[in-house]
Design an enzyme around this catalytic site. Structure first.
Site, PDB file in Angstrom:
ATOM      1  N   ASP A 108       0.856  -1.172   0.000  1.00 51.30           N
ATOM      2  CA  ASP A 108       0.000   0.000   0.000  1.00 51.30           C
ATOM      3  C   ASP A 108       0.901   1.234   0.000  1.00 51.30           C
ATOM      4  O   ASP A 108       2.112   1.139   0.244  1.00 51.30           O
ATOM      5  CB  ASP A 108      -0.894  -0.044   1.250  1.00 51.30           C
ATOM      6  CG  ASP A 108      -1.956   1.042   1.227  1.00 51.30           C
ATOM      7  OD1 ASP A 108      -2.457   1.355   0.137  1.00 51.30           O
ATOM      8  OD2 ASP A 108      -2.280   1.574   2.305  1.00 51.30           O
ATOM      9  N   ASP A 137      -0.191   5.045   1.094  1.00 49.31           N
ATOM     10  CA  ASP A 137      -0.386   5.952   2.232  1.00 49.31           C
ATOM     11  C   ASP A 137      -0.361   5.186   3.549  1.00 49.31           C
ATOM     12  O   ASP A 137      -1.041   4.175   3.701  1.00 49.31           O
ATOM     13  CB  ASP A 137      -1.721   6.699   2.091  1.00 49.31           C
ATOM     14  CG  ASP A 137      -1.733   7.611   0.879  1.00 49.31           C
ATOM     15  OD1 ASP A 137      -0.809   8.434   0.760  1.00 49.31           O
ATOM     16  OD2 ASP A 137      -2.643   7.488   0.050  1.00 49.31           O
TER      17      ASP A 137
END
Length: 261
Positions: free
Chosen positions: A17, A19
């Protein structure tokens, strides 16, 4: 912190991922630039995943570069790209009415789709900062007329400097309320997002790991896709958050710096 670190299987490919894992508010998290550099230099297959469908991979690569992360644009996989792949697999060369930004329209164009307001195969709803009543009304009428309803991701809100913003899931809910039809959602936590990412880098689930900061999207989708799951505590999850769920990640790390060789 991480009782199963020694039990990590042989990992050849990585999905991560963005953020809360690599960046936080446009600042790189500790170890992230070095880890990306290591993967690039060693030829390790990897993809940076995001449910954000606003930006093209080129836009995101530029934004990450401004944050101090050198991620090649072909190493970025968005919910918009995954959605375009899904639509292409369903109806190659089809037509779509799109509520979204360049990230989504570009992905669908490159997948061979025509954008139309007349009898489309799909109504595709993604992230945008310009939701218009007219476009939402059009989407509702097209879905009522038989178009298939697709959403890029389920996130109901997104962050901004001034507080939360309504996001894809909130607008999709409005359309669902008006039509009585739920969308098929391609992005996390649908494991399809991970499977399409693995297809892109020719990865196999038994030798691929997923790094995320959210139990409710990254970890659950990683488990359902059969991946080795790594939760980092640099995003929204803490020990109390982890305890809320009936499943556990394979590993819990303070941050991606712990993955550096």
């Amino acid at each position: 912190m991480n009782p199963r670190h020694d039990a990590r299987p042989h990992i050849e490919s990585w999905l991560t991922d963005m953020d809360g894992v690599l960046v936080h508010e446009n600042q790189p998290l500790p170890g992230a630039p070095e880890l990306i550099h290591h993967w690039v230099e060693s030829g390790t297959p990897f993809l940076v995943l995001t449910n954000n469908s606003i930006f093209t991979p080129r836009d995101l690569a530029a934004r990450l570069r401004a944050s101090g992360l050198e991620v090649p644009e072909d190493r970025i996989w968005t919910s918009a790209l995954a959605t375009a792949e899904f639509c292409k697999s369903q109806i190659p060369g089809g037509a779509a009415f799109v509520i979204g930004e360049a990230g989504l329209t570009t992905a669908l164009h490159e997948a061979g789709f025509v954008m139309t307001e007349t009898d489309p195969d799909f109504v595709v709803v993604g992230e945008t900062r310009n939701y218009s009543f007219e476009a939402i009304t059009k989407a509702i009428r097209l879905i009522n007329a038989g178009a298939r309803f697709i959403a890029t991701n389920p996130d109901a809100t997104g962050p901004s400097a001034d507080g939360v913003l309504p996001a894809t899931g909130a607008i999709a809910a409005l359309i669902t309320k008006a039509t009585g039809k739920d969308p098929y959602i391609v992005g996390k936590p649908n494991p399809m997002m991970f499977r399409s990412a693995m297809n892109k880098i020719a990865a196999h689930s038994e030798t691929t790991a997923m790094i995320g900061d959210r139990m409710d999207t990254d970890v659950v989708a990683g488990i359902e896709a059969g991946l080795h799951t790594v939760l980092v505590l640099t995003g929204i999850s803490d020990e109390a958050e982890i305890q809320r769920y009936p499943f556990r990640p394979d590993e819990i790390l303070a941050g991606v710096h712990e993955l550096l060789p």
